[in-house]
Write a protein that holds these residues in place. Structure first.
Motif, mmCIF file in Angstrom:
data_model
loop_
_atom_site.group_PDB
_atom_site.id
_atom_site.type_symbol
_atom_site.label_atom_id
_atom_site.label_comp_id
_atom_site.label_asym_id
_atom_site.label_seq_id
_atom_site.Cartn_x
_atom_site.Cartn_y
_atom_site.Cartn_z
ATOM 1 N N ILE A 64 -2.366 -1.486 1.005
ATOM 2 C CA ILE A 64 -3.265 -0.953 1.428
ATOM 3 C C ILE A 64 -4.679 -1.609 1.372
ATOM 4 O O ILE A 64 -4.805 -2.346 0.523
ATOM 5 C CB ILE A 64 -3.326 0.222 0.390
ATOM 6 N N ALA A 131 4.465 8.834 2.172
ATOM 7 C CA ALA A 131 5.093 10.060 2.559
ATOM 8 C C ALA A 131 5.826 9.781 4.085
ATOM 9 O O ALA A 131 6.964 10.112 4.347
ATOM 10 C CB ALA A 131 4.391 11.456 2.682
ATOM 11 N N SER A 187 -0.595 10.104 -5.568
ATOM 12 C CA SER A 187 -1.082 9.056 -6.488
ATOM 13 C C SER A 187 -1.038 9.739 -7.805
ATOM 14 O O SER A 187 -1.320 9.038 -8.789
ATOM 15 C CB SER A 187 -2.445 8.410 -6.032
ATOM 16 N N ILE A 188 -0.833 10.978 -7.976
ATOM 17 C CA ILE A 188 -1.084 11.535 -9.246
ATOM 18 C C ILE A 188 0.103 11.346 -10.219
ATOM 19 O O ILE A 188 1.116 11.075 -9.751
ATOM 20 C CB ILE A 188 -1.130 13.189 -9.207
ATOM 21 N N ILE A 213 7.673 8.066 -6.512
ATOM 22 C CA ILE A 213 7.378 6.591 -5.876
ATOM 23 C C ILE A 213 6.404 5.960 -6.963
ATOM 24 O O ILE A 213 6.112 4.704 -6.647
ATOM 25 C CB ILE A 213 7.243 6.586 -4.611
ATOM 26 N N LEU A 240 9.831 -0.345 -4.076
ATOM 27 C CA LEU A 240 9.091 -1.683 -4.221
ATOM 28 C C LEU A 240 10.149 -2.929 -3.918
ATOM 29 O O LEU A 240 9.826 -3.655 -3.128
ATOM 30 C CB LEU A 240 8.161 -1.803 -5.126
HETATM 31 N N1 NAP Z 1 7.076 2.676 -4.876
HETATM 32 C C1 NAP Z 1 6.565 2.110 -3.691
HETATM 33 O O1 NAP Z 1 7.198 1.335 -3.359
HETATM 34 C C2 NAP Z 1 5.218 2.752 -3.134
HETATM 35 C C3 NAP Z 1 4.954 2.377 -1.704
HETATM 36 C C4 NAP Z 1 3.844 2.797 -1.327
HETATM 37 C C5 NAP Z 1 3.042 3.771 -2.304
HETATM 38 N N2 NAP Z 1 3.358 4.004 -3.484
HETATM 39 C C6 NAP Z 1 2.484 4.993 -4.464
HETATM 40 O O2 NAP Z 1 2.415 5.945 -3.651
HETATM 41 C C7 NAP Z 1 1.297 6.845 -3.963
HETATM 42 C C8 NAP Z 1 0.495 7.281 -2.550
HETATM 43 O O3 NAP Z 1 0.328 6.212 -1.744
HETATM 44 P P1 NAP Z 1 -0.171 6.584 -0.240
HETATM 45 O O4 NAP Z 1 -0.519 5.255 0.475
HETATM 46 O O5 NAP Z 1 0.702 7.477 0.401
HETATM 47 O O6 NAP Z 1 -1.544 7.287 -0.458
HETATM 48 P P2 NAP Z 1 -2.448 8.149 0.741
HETATM 49 O O7 NAP Z 1 -1.914 7.961 1.902
HETATM 50 O O8 NAP Z 1 -3.992 8.086 0.043
HETATM 51 O O9 NAP Z 1 -1.800 9.753 0.242
HETATM 52 C C9 NAP Z 1 -2.089 10.330 -0.943
HETATM 53 C C10 NAP Z 1 -1.498 11.661 -1.074
HETATM 54 O O10 NAP Z 1 -1.786 12.102 -2.443
HETATM 55 C C11 NAP Z 1 -2.478 13.605 -2.156
HETATM 56 N N3 NAP Z 1 -3.222 13.626 -3.331
HETATM 57 C C12 NAP Z 1 -4.025 13.006 -3.710
HETATM 58 N N4 NAP Z 1 -4.866 13.624 -4.760
HETATM 59 C C13 NAP Z 1 -4.254 14.693 -4.997
HETATM 60 C C14 NAP Z 1 -4.464 15.888 -5.934
HETATM 61 N N5 NAP Z 1 -5.283 15.771 -6.856
HETATM 62 N N6 NAP Z 1 -3.653 16.741 -5.703
HETATM 63 C C15 NAP Z 1 -2.641 16.951 -4.863
HETATM 64 N N7 NAP Z 1 -2.513 16.096 -4.023
HETATM 65 C C16 NAP Z 1 -3.268 14.897 -4.107
HETATM 66 C C17 NAP Z 1 -2.913 13.745 -0.969
HETATM 67 O O11 NAP Z 1 -3.048 14.934 -0.579
HETATM 68 P P3 NAP Z 1 -4.303 15.331 0.676
HETATM 69 O O12 NAP Z 1 -3.544 15.187 1.837
HETATM 70 O O13 NAP Z 1 -4.369 16.912 0.372
HETATM 71 O O14 NAP Z 1 -5.355 14.675 0.329
HETATM 72 C C18 NAP Z 1 -1.889 12.817 -0.004
HETATM 73 O O15 NAP Z 1 -0.774 13.532 0.439
HETATM 74 C C19 NAP Z 1 0.360 5.623 -4.739
HETATM 75 O O16 NAP Z 1 0.472 6.172 -6.032
HETATM 76 C C20 NAP Z 1 0.865 4.435 -4.296
HETATM 77 O O17 NAP Z 1 0.745 3.494 -5.376
HETATM 78 C C21 NAP Z 1 4.469 3.510 -3.997
#
Ligand code: NAP
Length: 274
Positions: A64, A131, A187-188, A213, A240
């Motif tokens: 990111i 996602a 990210s919650i 995740i 990861l």
């Molecule tokens: N395990 C792994 O290898 C791995 C890989 C990648 C990412 N991650 C983790 O995954 C998480 C998301 O990453 P991302 O890149 O997909 O982020 P992103 O593109 O910014 O997407 C964030 C998602 O979270 C939702 N969201 C944020 N705040 C919210 C709230 N207060 N209530 C309800 N929904 C909320 C957003 O909903 P809206 O559409 O409504 O804004 C959106 O669907 C992070 O914690 C990241 O560290 C883990």
């Protein structure tokens, strides 16, 4: 001869756990290679990649906020990455940069360690970048996917991107749904937010498999409540780990010692939990 150089680009990048994983992988094979963190601001991405071709940097992990923007500066992008709309891995072959996505294979492998996806009902919470890779992985493996998101339009956009068959709904309606596998991708629940969960405890039941995740901390409220209700949990760090395993394979055309990468990753995560 200088050691071949690899690294991760992000902004910020100082918290990346990839250097620890790759240091362990290189150590196991006694490899003459180094892996560094490169903090690259969005407006410097083009110049950084032009320089990476020449230096050369042999391979990059991309995090990111560059996973989509990086695609504009590559010579080619593999088909899976282009459908997902994100690249998290770059291979530099004689100055030509090719982009891949290993998040989707990482997620699929993490899930398939525990269950088969074919013909299963999967509920994905969130419709962001992570996602997209996960939904692609589940669809690819023959699962039926429903996306629940706070913002319905974003869930709809994602479902349309992957063609028909994906259902969408509002996160607030979660109790109306049932699934074999629940995947939390927002990210919650991360870091200082660990005691917030978007999943009401009533949703959890024995037999449900839960994949959150988020991996910092190793156990947040969602995971704790799922376990307490008798659900089997897939740890978030496995995605990861396995996306890193696949990156190693793309760069070196051989498998790493994934067990050693996992030990290194868990050491870092346990230290962060303290
Ligand atoms: N395990 C792994 O290898 C791995 C890989 C990648 C990412 N991650 C983790 O995954 C998480 C998301 O990453 P991302 O890149 O997909 O982020 P992103 O593109 O910014 O997407 C964030 C998602 O979270 C939702 N969201 C944020 N705040 C919210 C709230 N207060 N209530 C309800 N929904 C909320 C957003 O909903 P809206 O559409 O409504 O804004 C959106 O669907 C992070 O914690 C990241 O560290 C883990």
């Amino acid at each position: 001869m200088a050691a071949p150089l690899y690294g991760v680009i992000g902004f910020p990048v100082k918290h990346s756990l990839s250097p620890a994983m790759f240091a362990a992988a290189f150590w196991e094979y006694n490899m003459n290679a180094t892996y560094e963190k490169f903090e690259v601001a969005p407006d410097a991405l083009g110049d950084f990649l032009a320089d990476a071709r020449r230096r050369p940097i042999s391979g990059l992990s991309v995090t990111i906020p560059h996973k989509t923007a990086v695609m504009d500066y590559l010579d080619s992008v593999d088909t899976h990455a282009s459908v997902i709309g994100a690249v998290n891995t770059v291979v530099n072959k004689k100055g030509k940069l090719k982009g891949y996505n290993t998040d989707w294979t990482g997620a699929q492998r993490a899930i398939e360690d525990v269950m088969e996806l074919k013909d299963k009902d999967v509920l994905v919470l969130g419709a962001g970048g992570a996602a997209a890779a996960i939904i692609y992985a589940c669809g690819n493996a023959g699962a039926r996917v429903t996306i629940l998101n706070r913002t319905l339009d974003k869930a709809q956009e994602l479902a349309e991107r992957f063609g028909g068959g994906i259902k969408v709904g509002l996160l607030s309606d979660i109790l109306q749904y049932r699934a074999n596998l629940l995947i939390h991708t927002t990210s919650i629940g991360m870091g200082p937010d660990a005691e917030r969960s978007l999943v009401p405890v009533e949703f959890f039941r024995k037999g449900l498999i839960v994949f959150d995740i988020v991996y910092t901390p190793l156990e947040n409220r969602l995971v704790r409540e799922a376990r307490r209700a008798g659900c089997r949990v897939i740890p978030g760090y496995k995605m990861l780990l396995y996306q890193g395993e696949k990156q190693f394979e793309l760069w070196f055309k051989k498998k790493p010692r994934t067990d050693k990468m996992e030990e290194a990753l868990l050491r870092e995560l346990v230290a962060l939990d303290r």
